[in-house]
Design a protein around this motif. Structure first.
Motif, PDB file in Angstrom:
ATOM      1  N   GLU A 143       0.828  -1.204   0.000  1.00 11.55           N
ATOM      2  CA  GLU A 143       0.000   0.000   0.000  1.00 11.55           C
ATOM      3  C   GLU A 143       0.868   1.263   0.000  1.00 11.55           C
ATOM      4  N   LYS A 144       1.968   1.241   0.748  1.00 13.92           N
ATOM      5  CA  LYS A 144       2.863   2.395   0.736  1.00 13.92           C
ATOM      6  C   LYS A 144       3.446   2.618  -0.660  1.00 13.92           C
ATOM      7  N   SER A 145       3.802   1.539  -1.339  1.00 11.96           N
ATOM      8  CA  SER A 145       4.340   1.685  -2.695  1.00 11.96           C
ATOM      9  C   SER A 145       3.301   2.299  -3.628  1.00 11.96           C
ATOM     10  N   ARG A 146       2.022   1.918  -3.453  1.00 10.94           N
ATOM     11  CA  ARG A 146       0.963   2.497  -4.287  1.00 10.94           C
ATOM     12  C   ARG A 146       0.820   3.993  -4.033  1.00 10.94           C
ATOM     13  N   VAL A 147       0.883   4.395  -2.766  1.00  8.49           N
ATOM     14  CA  VAL A 147       0.775   5.812  -2.433  1.00  8.49           C
ATOM     15  C   VAL A 147       1.936   6.587  -3.058  1.00  8.49           C
ATOM     16  N   LEU A 148       3.144   6.027  -3.002  1.00  6.09           N
ATOM     17  CA  LEU A 148       4.306   6.690  -3.604  1.00  6.09           C
ATOM     18  C   LEU A 148       4.119   6.853  -5.108  1.00  6.09           C
ATOM     19  N   ILE A 149       3.533   5.851  -5.749  1.00  6.54           N
ATOM     20  CA  ILE A 149       3.270   5.960  -7.194  1.00  6.54           C
ATOM     21  C   ILE A 149       2.301   7.101  -7.465  1.00  6.54           C
ATOM     22  N   TYR A 150       1.236   7.182  -6.663  1.00  9.56           N
ATOM     23  CA  TYR A 150       0.254   8.259  -6.848  1.00  9.56           C
ATOM     24  C   TYR A 150       0.893   9.631  -6.629  1.00  9.56           C
ATOM     25  N   LEU A 151       1.906   9.699  -5.760  1.00 11.44           N
ATOM     26  CA  LEU A 151       2.584  10.962  -5.474  1.00 11.44           C
ATOM     27  C   LEU A 151       3.689  11.281  -6.481  1.00 11.44           C
ATOM     28  N   GLY A 152       3.851  10.431  -7.497  1.00 11.17           N
ATOM     29  CA  GLY A 152       4.870  10.664  -8.507  1.00 11.17           C
ATOM     30  C   GLY A 152       6.254  10.221  -8.107  1.00 11.17           C
ATOM     31  N   ARG A 153       6.345   9.324  -7.133  1.00 13.93           N
ATOM     32  CA  ARG A 153       7.645   8.833  -6.652  1.00 13.93           C
ATOM     33  C   ARG A 153       7.760   7.341  -6.949  1.00 13.93           C
ATOM     34  N   ALA A 154       7.584   7.013  -8.229  1.00  7.19           N
ATOM     35  CA  ALA A 154       7.522   5.607  -8.629  1.00  7.19           C
ATOM     36  C   ALA A 154       8.838   4.874  -8.404  1.00  7.19           C
ATOM     37  N   ALA A 155       9.973   5.573  -8.531  1.00  9.55           N
ATOM     38  CA  ALA A 155      11.270   4.918  -8.336  1.00  9.55           C
ATOM     39  C   ALA A 155      11.407   4.396  -6.905  1.00  9.55           C
ATOM     40  N   GLU A 156      10.941   5.188  -5.924  1.00  8.45           N
ATOM     41  CA  GLU A 156      10.975   4.732  -4.530  1.00  8.45           C
ATOM     42  C   GLU A 156      10.045   3.538  -4.336  1.00  8.45           C
ATOM     43  N   ALA A 157       8.905   3.574  -5.004  1.00 10.64           N
ATOM     44  CA  ALA A 157       7.965   2.454  -4.904  1.00 10.64           C
ATOM     45  C   ALA A 157       8.587   1.168  -5.438  1.00 10.64           C
ATOM     46  N   GLN A 158       9.323   1.278  -6.541  1.00 13.90           N
ATOM     47  CA  GLN A 158       9.960   0.087  -7.114  1.00 13.90           C
ATOM     48  C   GLN A 158      10.976  -0.520  -6.164  1.00 13.90           C
ATOM     49  N   GLU A 159      11.696   0.321  -5.431  1.00 18.85           N
ATOM     50  CA  GLU A 159      12.664  -0.202  -4.461  1.00 18.85           C
ATOM     51  C   GLU A 159      11.959  -1.045  -3.395  1.00 18.85           C
ATOM     52  N   ILE A 160      10.818  -0.573  -2.925  1.00 13.58           N
ATOM     53  CA  ILE A 160      10.044  -1.342  -1.937  1.00 13.58           C
ATOM     54  C   ILE A 160       9.575  -2.652  -2.531  1.00 13.58           C
ATOM     55  N   LEU A 161       9.065  -2.582  -3.759  1.00 17.38           N
ATOM     56  CA  LEU A 161       8.523  -3.783  -4.394  1.00 17.38           C
ATOM     57  C   LEU A 161       9.608  -4.819  -4.666  1.00 17.38           C
ATOM     58  N   ARG A 162      10.794  -4.355  -5.034  1.00 14.19           N
ATOM     59  CA  ARG A 162      11.884  -5.318  -5.267  1.00 14.19           C
ATOM     60  C   ARG A 162      12.223  -6.054  -3.987  1.00 14.19           C
ATOM     61  N   GLY A 163      12.086  -5.377  -2.855  1.00 17.13           N
ATOM     62  CA  GLY A 163      12.344  -6.031  -1.576  1.00 17.13           C
ATOM     63  C   GLY A 163      11.335  -7.117  -1.256  1.00 17.13           C
ATOM     64  N   LEU A 164      10.153  -7.051  -1.879  1.00 14.57           N
ATOM     65  CA  LEU A 164       9.137  -8.081  -1.626  1.00 14.57           C
ATOM     66  C   LEU A 164       9.388  -9.351  -2.427  1.00 14.57           C
ATOM     67  N   LYS A 165      10.192  -9.251  -3.497  1.00 10.85           N
ATOM     68  CA  LYS A 165      10.630 -10.429  -4.263  1.00 10.85           C
ATOM     69  C   LYS A 165       9.456 -11.310  -4.671  1.00 10.85           C
ATOM     70  N   ALA A 166       8.587 -10.757  -5.506  1.00  9.15           N
ATOM     71  CA  ALA A 166       7.415 -11.511  -5.947  1.00  9.15           C
ATOM     72  C   ALA A 166       7.820 -12.791  -6.659  1.00  9.15           C
ATOM     73  N   GLY A 167       7.353 -13.912  -6.144  1.00 10.19           N
ATOM     74  CA  GLY A 167       7.589 -15.190  -6.773  1.00 10.19           C
ATOM     75  C   GLY A 167       8.953 -15.780  -6.529  1.00 10.19           C
ATOM     76  N   GLU A 168       9.807 -15.082  -5.752  1.00 11.96           N
ATOM     77  CA  GLU A 168      11.153 -15.594  -5.505  1.00 11.96           C
ATOM     78  C   GLU A 168      11.360 -15.707  -3.990  1.00 11.96           C
ATOM     79  N   ASN A 169      10.843 -16.763  -3.420  1.00  8.92           N
ATOM     80  CA  ASN A 169      10.879 -16.994  -1.975  1.00  8.92           C
ATOM     81  C   ASN A 169      10.202 -15.852  -1.209  1.00  8.92           C
ATOM     82  N   GLY A 170       9.351 -15.107  -1.901  1.00  2.00           N
ATOM     83  CA  GLY A 170       8.627 -14.014  -1.265  1.00  2.00           C
ATOM     84  C   GLY A 170       7.144 -14.267  -1.401  1.00  2.00           C
TER      85      GLY A 170
END
Length: 402
Positions: A143-170
């Motif tokens: 949810e925080k990553s989504r808010v950052l995207i809405y605020l125009g801070r998509a690069a910061e959101a991507q950093e959070i999402l990479r930490g979640l490691k979708a599909g890779e032991n995450g």
């Protein structure tokens, strides 16, 4: 019954049996003689909140409770009811006056309500506070990553999402949480206009709609050729299909365009008034270069009664002006525009649709969505600035200077 304890017992019994009207009746009778019983007042408010026709009474009951106690949870419950009742200004005012809770789950709930009410900065602040207390909460991170995207801070959101490691032991991709991560990756890539990255994540999301025993496509051409049978297409939700199609709007492969069209037609059968699907389909139709594609859509889009006198007259009118191909295209665009006449009733959804319209190059539609949102949030200066920006992009200097 005359005895207060019996009235309270009957109210509690009906409450736990989910007989909300009867429970409220007995709680009211009990409170006539015991007006300071806060626990029963809260039960009364909850019983009223569960009744669709008693929402105003529930708001009044919660308002009375918040005057008697400083319980932040009760105030947030009242805000939830205000938002459900689409009383946006009251909800925003209540949230602004509400203190920051001490309990982590209440902070998270306050963040969710601030996001719902459109206060992006407030929502981000609460999610950051919550994550200091529980830094591994995956739902809050998404949810925080989504808010950052809405605020125009998509690069910061991507950093959070990479930490979640979708599909890779995450996050497991076959679970709602994993799908939410993929959707957020698509959102972030689109916000940065990284169309290739958005296409990559969209293909991963689309593949979740395939049965487990079916081979996964490696590109969009294979994806359309191997499209799952109709019984398996519901594996993706309406919103997930919408994000896949939105990413496909920026893929040059004609098969990607046709697949996106198929997905949006599926959405219309689920909700004919889904504005995002209608906007995307209106963008895709002019890109279908073959007359056969448009002709088949006439039979697939819900609500078009092919061979009816009304259809024959309409198609003849449009064809007389633009020819067979252009007439059919113009007729379909006219139908989709008519479906959009029923507006969404959420300012947040209006802003999201305006953003989509701007991305697809439909500045006129974007301005209409911004203006509809303005009607609900007349005091929001950010919305006024967005309307002016939209008019400037359209070079509508008369409106800008008005």
């Amino acid at each position: 019954p005359k005895y207060p304890r019996l009235l309270l017992f009957l109210g509690q019994m009906h409450f736990y049996q989910k007989h909300w009207g009867q429970a409220a009746h007995y709680f009211r009778r009990y409170l006539e003689k015991n007006p300071d019983d806060m626990a029963t007042r809260q039960l009364l408010a909850e019983a009223l909140a569960f009744q669709p026709k008693a929402q105003d009474e529930a708001l009044e009951a919660y308002g009375d409770l918040t005057k008697r106690t400083n319980d932040v949870g009760l105030r947030l419950r009242r805000v939830t009811l205000l938002l459900k009742a689409k009383r946006w200004e009251e909800a925003k005012q209540e949230l602004q006056e509400c203190p920051v809770p001490q309990e982590p789950q209440l902070i998270k709930e306050q963040a969710r309500l601030l996001l719902w009410a459109g206060d992006l900065e407030g929502a981000l602040d609460r999610y950051e506070r919550f994550l200091k207390l529980d830094p591994r909460d995956r739902e809050a991170l998404i949810e925080k990553s989504r808010v950052l995207i809405y605020l125009g801070r998509a690069a910061e959101a991507q950093e959070i999402l990479r930490g979640l490691k979708a599909g890779e032991n995450g996050a497991r991709l076959d679970q709602p949480e994993g799908r939410a991560v993929l959707v957020a990756f698509i959102q972030a890539a689109l916000a940065q206009k990284d169309w290739q990255e958005a296409s990559h994540w969209a293909l991963r999301l689309y593949c979740l709609g395939f049965p487990e025993n079916q081979a996964r496509p490696r590109n969009w051409q294979e994806a359309r050729q191997q499209r799952p049978p109709k019984r398996d297409r519901d594996r993706l939700s309406l919103e997930e299909r919408t994000w896949v199609a939105r990413a496909l709007c920026h893929v040059t492969d004609p098969e990607a365009c046709r697949l996106a069209t198929d997905l949006m037609v599926d959405n219309l059968w689920e909700n004919r008034r889904h504005h995002a699907s209608l906007l995307i389909l209106s963008y895709l139709l002019p890109q279908l270069s073959r007359y056969q594609d448009l002709s088949r859509l006439i039979y697939r889009i819900p609500g078009i009664k092919v061979d009816s006198p009304e259809y024959v007259a309409a198609i003849a009118f449009f064809s007389s002006k633009l020819g067979r191909h252009g007439g059919k295209l113009d007729y379909l665009l006219h139908v989709l525009k008519q479906y959009r006449r029923r507006w969404p009733d959420s300012p947040g959804e209006m802003l999201s649709l305006a953003d989509l319209a701007m991305e697809l190059g439909d500045r006129e539609a974007a301005e209409r969505y911004y203006r509809r949102a303005q009607r609900m949030w007349p005091q929001d200066q950010r919305l006024a600035n967005l309307v002016v920006q939209c008019q400037m992009v359209q070079k509508d200097w008369g409106k800008v200077l008005a």
